[in-house]
Write a protein that holds these residues in place. Structure first.
Motif, PDB file in Angstrom:
ATOM      1  N   PRO A  23      18.736 -75.738 -20.615  1.00 38.59           N
ATOM      2  CA  PRO A  23      19.266 -76.433 -19.432  1.00 38.59           C
ATOM      3  C   PRO A  23      20.183 -77.603 -19.783  1.00 38.59           C
ATOM      4  CG  PRO A  23      16.851 -76.405 -19.427  1.00 38.59           C
ATOM      5  CD  PRO A  23      17.277 -75.759 -20.688  1.00 38.59           C
ATOM      6  N   ASP A  24      19.979 -78.205 -20.960  1.00 38.02           N
ATOM      7  CA  ASP A  24      20.820 -79.349 -21.336  1.00 38.02           C
ATOM      8  C   ASP A  24      22.008 -78.931 -22.181  1.00 38.02           C
ATOM      9  OD1 ASP A  24      18.943 -80.901 -20.024  1.00 38.02           O
ATOM     10  OD2 ASP A  24      17.715 -81.081 -21.850  1.00 38.02           O
ATOM     11  N   GLU A  25      22.083 -77.634 -22.481  1.00 36.10           N
ATOM     12  CA  GLU A  25      23.194 -77.133 -23.299  1.00 36.10           C
ATOM     13  C   GLU A  25      23.805 -75.898 -22.659  1.00 36.10           C
ATOM     14  OE1 GLU A  25      21.713 -78.069 -27.760  1.00 36.10           O
ATOM     15  OE2 GLU A  25      20.299 -77.171 -26.359  1.00 36.10           O
ATOM     16  N   ILE A  26      24.365 -76.117 -21.476  1.00 36.18           N
ATOM     17  CA  ILE A  26      25.029 -75.029 -20.766  1.00 36.18           C
ATOM     18  C   ILE A  26      26.494 -74.998 -21.211  1.00 36.18           C
ATOM     19  CG2 ILE A  26      25.727 -74.162 -18.495  1.00 36.18           C
ATOM     20  CD1 ILE A  26      23.142 -75.533 -17.387  1.00 36.18           C
ATOM     21  N   ILE A  27      26.896 -73.867 -21.763  1.00 30.45           N
ATOM     22  CA  ILE A  27      28.261 -73.753 -22.296  1.00 30.45           C
ATOM     23  C   ILE A  27      29.213 -73.279 -21.202  1.00 30.45           C
ATOM     24  CG2 ILE A  27      29.673 -72.777 -24.178  1.00 30.45           C
ATOM     25  CD1 ILE A  27      27.180 -74.241 -25.207  1.00 30.45           C
ATOM     26  N   ALA A  28      28.768 -72.305 -20.421  1.00 30.87           N
ATOM     27  CA  ALA A  28      29.633 -71.771 -19.367  1.00 30.87           C
ATOM     28  C   ALA A  28      28.763 -71.117 -18.306  1.00 30.87           C
ATOM     29  CB  ALA A  28      30.607 -70.746 -19.937  1.00 30.87           C
ATOM     30  N   GLU A  29      29.289 -71.105 -17.090  1.00 33.57           N
ATOM     31  CA  GLU A  29      28.541 -70.525 -15.978  1.00 33.57           C
ATOM     32  C   GLU A  29      29.536 -69.981 -14.969  1.00 33.57           C
ATOM     33  OE1 GLU A  29      26.180 -73.447 -13.974  1.00 33.57           O
ATOM     34  OE2 GLU A  29      25.049 -71.981 -12.840  1.00 33.57           O
ATOM     35  N   THR A  30      29.198 -68.839 -14.360  1.00 31.61           N
ATOM     36  CA  THR A  30      30.062 -68.309 -13.315  1.00 31.61           C
ATOM     37  C   THR A  30      29.231 -67.644 -12.234  1.00 31.61           C
ATOM     38  OG1 THR A  30      32.007 -66.941 -12.859  1.00 31.61           O
ATOM     39  CG2 THR A  30      30.448 -66.062 -14.437  1.00 31.61           C
ATOM     40  N   ARG A  31      29.771 -67.550 -11.046  1.00 33.77           N
ATOM     41  CA  ARG A  31      29.123 -66.882  -9.919  1.00 33.77           C
ATOM     42  C   ARG A  31      30.140 -65.981  -9.261  1.00 33.77           C
ATOM     43  NH1 ARG A  31      24.726 -70.511  -7.711  1.00 33.77           N
ATOM     44  NH2 ARG A  31      24.315 -71.672  -9.600  1.00 33.77           N
TER      45      ARG A  31
END
Ligand code: ADP
Ligand code: ZN
Length: 301
Positions: A23-31
């Motif tokens: 949770p503290d090392e999110i590199i990328a996220e998409t929806r």
């Protein structure tokens, strides 16, 4: 180079994909919206491809809407099976990801993944087992952690379809479940509130009688879960459960319906700490999928 894991929260409305170590090392996220299976799975594959090319991606976890096949020995393991969602019945979701990456791929229900997320990444939750994650949103689902693992079974628990006592005089609404009419989902999801009251749940004023009825149905469902699993803690999330004040009303009704029968101080004295909102906000599911990927490699999230 720190290993990166892939998480996919495959929902009936939208997919969430994340590349992260935690949770503290999110590199990328998409929806993106859930359209047809081929197109939707391809979008997920495209999102993770650069991480694979750089040799960083080690495993992928999927938490999927269902019903799904969770039995690794079954020929349809990793499939979404009998869903009424058009185009998605008998979709080989895990296989689609596996064939694209040739990496270890963990597969769970969306709600078991969310339960894993809340349980693994929140130290205050980790010590509670059995542990339940309940979502009340477009649907109602419950993930169960028991003996450190997500509970499966014949298929998987389907507590959204609990039959509930339905007082037809107080609530003449027949319910919206295509299978059962007035089961828990039929009576208490966001879409059933919208159908009953003619407006979306988020626009119903606080003093609308719909909220007392909603709290009653959710409390009845939670009480059944408390009797069945004797959970040490229940996380209650989903869009509808975000309504201000609803948690408080539900807790009061749970106490009233139990009527002192379950003699635990966790309930009788500390219910505010027993039925709680999610700590990971809207990311319980996708971060749970990341945790599943990490666990699949025998590591601790
Ligand atoms: P999903 O279940 O599709 O993952 P959500 O958990 O966000 O998505 O649930 C969506 C449902 O929750 C919709 O029916 C919507 O009307 C309802 N909803 C969203 N936000 C709120 C809110 N603040 N209060 C009440 N209902 C809400
Ligand atoms: Zn039902």
């Amino acid at each position: 180079m720190k290993p990166i894991y892939g998480g996919i929260e495959a929902g009936g409305t939208k997919f969430v994909c994340m590349a992260a170590s935690g949770p503290d090392e999110i590199i990328a996220e998409t929806r993106f919206p859930t359209t047809q299976p081929g197109e939707t799975i391809q979008k997920a594959v495209d999102f993770f491809a650069p991480f694979l090319q750089r040799g960083e991606l080690k495993a992928i976890g999927i938490g999927s809407f269902g019903p799904v096949d969770l039995d690794p020995a079954s020929p349809t393991y990793g499939y979404i099976t009998t869903t009424p969602k058009p185009g998605w019945a008998q979709t080989d979701l895990r296989g689609g990801i596996l064939r694209a990456f040739d990496l270890p791929v963990a597969f769970e229900t969306d709600v078991n993944a969310a339960a894993i997320g809340e349980h693994s990444w929140t130290p205050e939750n980790s010590r509670f087992d059995p542990f339940l994650y309940v979502t009340v949103g477009t649907g109602i689902g419950v993930g169960v952690i028991a003996n450190g693992r997500p509970l499966h079974g014949l298929v998987h628990p389907e507590m959204g379809h609990f039959p509930l006592p339905h007082d037809w005089r107080r609530d003449p609404f027949p319910g919206v479940c295509p299978y059962h009419g007035d089961c828990f989902e039929g009576l208490a999801t966001g879409p059933s509130m919208k159908a009953r009251w003619g407006q979306p749940a988020e626009t119903l004023p606080d003093d609308h009688p719909g909220w007392d009825l909603e709290a009653e149905y959710i409390a009845l469902g939670l009480v059944d879960m408390i009797y069945a699993y004797s959970p040490m803690r229940i996380v209650l999330g989903g869009g509808v459960a975000q309504h201000p004040g609803l948690h408080e009303r539900i807790r009061g009704k749970v106490l009233r319906i139990l009527n002192g029968y379950v003699r635990s101080p966790a309930i009788l004295e500390r219910i505010d700490d027993y039925i709680i909102p999610p700590t990971l906000g809207g990311r319980s599911g996708v971060l749970g999928a990341i945790a599943l990927a990490i666990k699949l490699l025998g590591k601790k999230p």
